[in-house]
Design a protein around this motif. Structure first.
Motif, PDB file in Angstrom:
ATOM      1  N   GLU A 191      37.765 -18.276  19.310  1.00 47.13           N
ATOM      2  CA  GLU A 191      37.065 -18.810  20.477  1.00 47.13           C
ATOM      3  C   GLU A 191      37.944 -19.718  21.333  1.00 47.13           C
ATOM      4  O   GLU A 191      37.729 -19.821  22.537  1.00 47.13           O
ATOM      5  CB  GLU A 191      35.803 -19.564  20.064  1.00 47.13           C
ATOM      6  CG  GLU A 191      36.064 -20.888  19.384  1.00 47.13           C
ATOM      7  CD  GLU A 191      34.810 -21.672  19.059  1.00 47.13           C
ATOM      8  OE1 GLU A 191      33.703 -21.262  19.439  1.00 47.13           O
ATOM      9  OE2 GLU A 191      34.951 -22.710  18.395  1.00 47.13           O
TER      10      GLU A 191
ATOM     11  N   ILE B 122      40.952 -13.677  24.798  1.00 50.96           N
ATOM     12  CA  ILE B 122      39.598 -13.197  25.108  1.00 50.96           C
ATOM     13  C   ILE B 122      39.595 -12.469  26.445  1.00 50.96           C
ATOM     14  O   ILE B 122      39.079 -11.348  26.557  1.00 50.96           O
ATOM     15  CB  ILE B 122      38.583 -14.363  25.107  1.00 50.96           C
ATOM     16  CG1 ILE B 122      38.466 -14.958  23.701  1.00 50.96           C
ATOM     17  CG2 ILE B 122      37.222 -13.899  25.617  1.00 50.96           C
ATOM     18  CD1 ILE B 122      37.767 -16.320  23.671  1.00 50.96           C
TER      19      ILE B 122
ATOM     20  N   GLU C 209      29.854  -6.932  23.058  1.00 50.66           N
ATOM     21  CA  GLU C 209      30.536  -8.138  22.598  1.00 50.66           C
ATOM     22  C   GLU C 209      29.546  -9.052  21.912  1.00 50.66           C
ATOM     23  O   GLU C 209      28.419  -9.239  22.393  1.00 50.66           O
ATOM     24  CB  GLU C 209      31.196  -8.869  23.769  1.00 50.66           C
ATOM     25  CG  GLU C 209      31.939 -10.125  23.334  1.00 50.66           C
ATOM     26  CD  GLU C 209      32.685 -10.796  24.463  1.00 50.66           C
ATOM     27  OE1 GLU C 209      33.757 -10.299  24.835  1.00 50.66           O
ATOM     28  OE2 GLU C 209      32.167 -11.811  24.973  1.00 50.66           O
TER      29      GLU C 209
ATOM     30  N   TYR D 162      29.365 -12.919  19.561  1.00 52.06           N
ATOM     31  CA  TYR D 162      30.063 -14.137  19.171  1.00 52.06           C
ATOM     32  C   TYR D 162      29.574 -14.507  17.778  1.00 52.06           C
ATOM     33  O   TYR D 162      28.369 -14.595  17.543  1.00 52.06           O
ATOM     34  CB  TYR D 162      29.786 -15.287  20.139  1.00 52.06           C
ATOM     35  CG  TYR D 162      30.382 -16.580  19.665  1.00 52.06           C
ATOM     36  CD1 TYR D 162      31.755 -16.789  19.730  1.00 52.06           C
ATOM     37  CD2 TYR D 162      29.588 -17.583  19.110  1.00 52.06           C
ATOM     38  CE1 TYR D 162      32.326 -17.968  19.270  1.00 52.06           C
ATOM     39  CE2 TYR D 162      30.152 -18.769  18.652  1.00 52.06           C
ATOM     40  CZ  TYR D 162      31.509 -18.954  18.723  1.00 52.06           C
ATOM     41  OH  TYR D 162      32.074 -20.113  18.255  1.00 52.06           O
TER      42      TYR D 162
ATOM     43  N   TYR E 106      35.003 -14.191  19.064  1.00 47.60           N
ATOM     44  CA  TYR E 106      34.375 -13.167  19.898  1.00 47.60           C
ATOM     45  C   TYR E 106      34.833 -11.817  19.365  1.00 47.60           C
ATOM     46  O   TYR E 106      36.009 -11.656  19.022  1.00 47.60           O
ATOM     47  CB  TYR E 106      34.792 -13.319  21.357  1.00 47.60           C
ATOM     48  CG  TYR E 106      34.163 -14.516  22.018  1.00 47.60           C
ATOM     49  CD1 TYR E 106      32.923 -14.418  22.640  1.00 47.60           C
ATOM     50  CD2 TYR E 106      34.804 -15.752  22.008  1.00 47.60           C
ATOM     51  CE1 TYR E 106      32.332 -15.515  23.234  1.00 47.60           C
ATOM     52  CE2 TYR E 106      34.216 -16.861  22.602  1.00 47.60           C
ATOM     53  CZ  TYR E 106      32.992 -16.730  23.207  1.00 47.60           C
ATOM     54  OH  TYR E 106      32.394 -17.822  23.791  1.00 47.60           O
TER      55      TYR E 106
END
Length: 173
Positions: free
Chosen positions: A134, A140, A157, A159, A166
């Motif tokens: 993250e 990302i 996607e 988290y 991610y």
């Protein structure tokens, strides 16, 4: 030749070449750069010898889940990536994961990394997962863009708060 045209031509020259056992020392050296690059995110320290711990022996110990490749640009190494066939030992249709991915700094933001990622995805008809820490916002952004372009934005996607990552998932089947 304009910059966009130069980048497209450079991307066309990108190749993935499997890393042979005899090239293990070279890949091991590249892992030092990889760990150095990641140290702001992992807070990994050097060992007593002034090196990062980077044991890659298991890539060549008869475990077919590990698939290291050099990213080649016009015959020169521009980085490396490792595709892991996750759970191959228990699942006949394993998820394929970009386990490690590194492009040398001079080749970053030129399209080389994106071209290499897309070539990796095209190697196998599989379900894919790519994860980023993250706090690594550059990674990302890179993966969202590369995967989005490759899948025409057809990816999911999530988290994972427990591991602070991610994860993008998609299929090439």
């Amino acid at each position: 030749m304009n910059n966009i045209q130069a980048l497209k031509e450079k991307s066309m020259e990108v190749e993935l070449r499997p890393v042979a056992y005899a090239e293990k020392p070279l890949l091991s050296n590249l892992y030092q750069f990889y760990h150095y690059d990641f140290s702001p995110y992992t807070e990994e320290d050097l060992n007593e010898d002034g090196r990062f711990e980077a044991n890659i022996d298991y890539f060549w110990q008869g475990d077919p889940r590990w698939n290291p490749y050099f990213i080649m640009l016009s015959g020169k190494i521009a980085g490396f990536l490792v595709v892991l066939f996750e759970n191959l030992d228990t699942d006949p249709d394993p998820t394929h994961v970009i386990y490690d991915f590194m492009v040398l700094p001079k080749f970053r933001r030129t399209g080389v990394g994106s071209a290499a990622a897309k070539k990796a995805f095209a190697l196998f008809k599989a379900n894919w997962a790519v994860a980023q820490m993250e706090n690594n916002t550059a990674a990302i952004s890179f993966w969202r863009k590369a995967i989005g372009e490759f899948t025409n934005q057809s990816y999911r996607e999530t988290y994972r708060k427990d591991i602070k990552k991610y994860i993008q998932r998609f299929s090439t089947k």
